[in-house]
Design a protein around this motif. Structure first.
Motif, mmCIF file in Angstrom:
data_model
loop_
_atom_site.group_PDB
_atom_site.id
_atom_site.type_symbol
_atom_site.label_atom_id
_atom_site.label_comp_id
_atom_site.label_asym_id
_atom_site.label_seq_id
_atom_site.Cartn_x
_atom_site.Cartn_y
_atom_site.Cartn_z
ATOM 1 N N VAL A 92 0.844 -1.203 0.000
ATOM 2 C CA VAL A 92 0.000 0.000 0.000
ATOM 3 C C VAL A 92 0.875 1.247 0.000
ATOM 4 C CG1 VAL A 92 -1.659 1.322 1.378
ATOM 5 C CG2 VAL A 92 -1.956 -1.126 1.090
ATOM 6 N N ASP A 93 1.981 1.202 0.745
ATOM 7 C CA ASP A 93 2.887 2.346 0.829
ATOM 8 C C ASP A 93 3.932 2.355 -0.283
ATOM 9 O OD1 ASP A 93 1.625 3.191 3.217
ATOM 10 O OD2 ASP A 93 2.864 1.800 4.373
ATOM 11 N N LEU A 94 3.990 1.306 -1.072
ATOM 12 C CA LEU A 94 5.023 1.167 -2.096
ATOM 13 C C LEU A 94 4.504 1.398 -3.510
ATOM 14 C CD1 LEU A 94 8.028 0.367 -2.508
ATOM 15 C CD2 LEU A 94 7.273 -2.011 -2.605
ATOM 16 N N TRP A 95 3.187 1.349 -3.728
ATOM 17 C CA TRP A 95 2.653 1.447 -5.090
ATOM 18 C C TRP A 95 3.125 2.697 -5.820
ATOM 19 C CZ3 TRP A 95 1.737 -2.975 -6.779
ATOM 20 C CH2 TRP A 95 0.909 -3.909 -6.157
ATOM 21 N N ARG A 96 3.086 3.846 -5.157
ATOM 22 C CA ARG A 96 3.466 5.098 -5.821
ATOM 23 C C ARG A 96 4.926 5.030 -6.300
ATOM 24 N NH1 ARG A 96 1.725 10.096 -2.759
ATOM 25 N NH2 ARG A 96 -0.216 9.448 -3.673
ATOM 26 N N GLU A 97 5.807 4.482 -5.454
ATOM 27 C CA GLU A 97 7.214 4.345 -5.826
ATOM 28 C C GLU A 97 7.376 3.362 -6.997
ATOM 29 O OE1 GLU A 97 11.395 2.692 -3.939
ATOM 30 O OE2 GLU A 97 9.834 3.378 -2.561
ATOM 31 N N LEU A 98 6.649 2.256 -6.944
ATOM 32 C CA LEU A 98 6.721 1.281 -8.032
ATOM 33 C C LEU A 98 6.172 1.854 -9.336
ATOM 34 C CD1 LEU A 98 5.725 -2.007 -6.191
ATOM 35 C CD2 LEU A 98 7.970 -1.433 -7.160
ATOM 36 N N ASP A 99 5.084 2.621 -9.253
ATOM 37 C CA ASP A 99 4.516 3.249 -10.445
ATOM 38 C C ASP A 99 5.550 4.174 -11.101
ATOM 39 O OD1 ASP A 99 2.097 1.963 -9.926
ATOM 40 O OD2 ASP A 99 1.104 3.773 -9.174
ATOM 41 N N ALA A 100 6.249 4.974 -10.277
ATOM 42 C CA ALA A 100 7.271 5.879 -10.799
ATOM 43 C C ALA A 100 8.450 5.093 -11.374
ATOM 44 C CB ALA A 100 7.743 6.828 -9.700
ATOM 45 N N PHE A 101 8.846 4.025 -10.694
ATOM 46 C CA PHE A 101 9.956 3.195 -11.156
ATOM 47 C C PHE A 101 9.644 2.567 -12.518
ATOM 48 C CE2 PHE A 101 11.456 -1.217 -11.481
ATOM 49 C CZ PHE A 101 12.816 -0.988 -11.627
ATOM 50 N N GLU A 102 8.461 2.007 -12.667
ATOM 51 C CA GLU A 102 8.094 1.352 -13.923
ATOM 52 C C GLU A 102 7.949 2.364 -15.055
ATOM 53 O OE1 GLU A 102 8.178 -1.729 -14.595
ATOM 54 O OE2 GLU A 102 8.117 -2.705 -12.652
ATOM 55 N N GLY A 103 7.466 3.555 -14.755
ATOM 56 C CA GLY A 103 7.389 4.620 -15.743
ATOM 57 C C GLY A 103 6.182 4.534 -16.655
ATOM 58 N N PRO A 104 6.115 5.480 -17.602
ATOM 59 C CA PRO A 104 4.917 5.613 -18.440
ATOM 60 C C PRO A 104 4.713 4.492 -19.457
ATOM 61 C CG PRO A 104 6.607 7.173 -19.127
ATOM 62 C CD PRO A 104 7.106 6.521 -17.865
ATOM 63 N N ALA A 105 5.721 3.679 -19.721
ATOM 64 C CA ALA A 105 5.550 2.591 -20.701
ATOM 65 C C ALA A 105 4.741 1.428 -20.134
ATOM 66 C CB ALA A 105 6.913 2.085 -21.177
ATOM 67 N N TYR A 106 4.542 1.423 -18.803
ATOM 68 C CA TYR A 106 3.858 0.313 -18.142
ATOM 69 C C TYR A 106 2.622 0.807 -17.404
ATOM 70 C CZ TYR A 106 8.182 -2.219 -18.978
ATOM 71 O OH TYR A 106 9.261 -2.811 -19.578
ATOM 72 N N ALA A 107 1.567 0.001 -17.419
ATOM 73 C CA ALA A 107 0.337 0.277 -16.668
ATOM 74 C C ALA A 107 0.184 -0.810 -15.613
ATOM 75 C CB ALA A 107 -0.862 0.267 -17.598
ATOM 76 N N ARG A 108 -0.248 -0.427 -14.421
ATOM 77 C CA ARG A 108 -0.499 -1.416 -13.355
ATOM 78 C C ARG A 108 -1.948 -1.860 -13.461
ATOM 79 N NH1 ARG A 108 -1.750 -0.198 -7.741
ATOM 80 N NH2 ARG A 108 -0.839 1.859 -8.064
#
Length: 134
Positions: A92-108
């Protein structure tokens, strides 16, 4: 199971997730998996890893290609892609960091994960946002 009136086995019906409640779940099929080049991003968090697979096709897009990991395009009737599922309340506290790490080429997105134990669980996976040729 066999087809009525025949000897050939019937195709296995698509299994639906048996559990969607519980802790958040990350499906890793590339660099975030245990032993992967970027596993350190999730390694410090408490949780449980499960081995299994997802279904879909690899796409030659995304930065993961640098590490030999093309992006996934989920497809329920697609081939099996080896993956690991990480269950952790700390996601829950990591999603934002993971979203930024994966970047715009990837969708969760939420997709089914097929555990080696036979259990099917919903989990969040980072998949190709774009399709080849688009």
């Amino acid at each position: 199971m066999t087809v009525p009136g025949g000897d050939a086995p019937a195709p296995e019906p698509h299994r639906r997730p048996t559990a969607s409640s519980g802790p958040p779940r990350l499906i890793a099929y590339g660099t975030l998996r245990p032993g992967g080049a970027n596993h350190h991003i999730v390694a410090a968090f408490e949780g449980v890893w499960r081995h299994g697979h997802v279904r879909g096709d690899y796409s030659p897009v995304g930065w993961g290609l640098t590490y030999g990991y093309p992006a996934l395009i989920p497809r329920e009737d697609g081939p099996s892609v080896e993956a690991d599922l990480f269950e952790s309340a700390e996601l829950v506290d990591l999603w934002r960091e993971l979203d930024a790490f994966e970047g715009p080429a990837y969708a969760r997105v939420t997709i089914p994960f097929y555990c080696d134990t036979g259990e099917v669980l919903d989990g969040q996976a980072y998949v190709a946002r774009e399709r080849p040729g688009t």
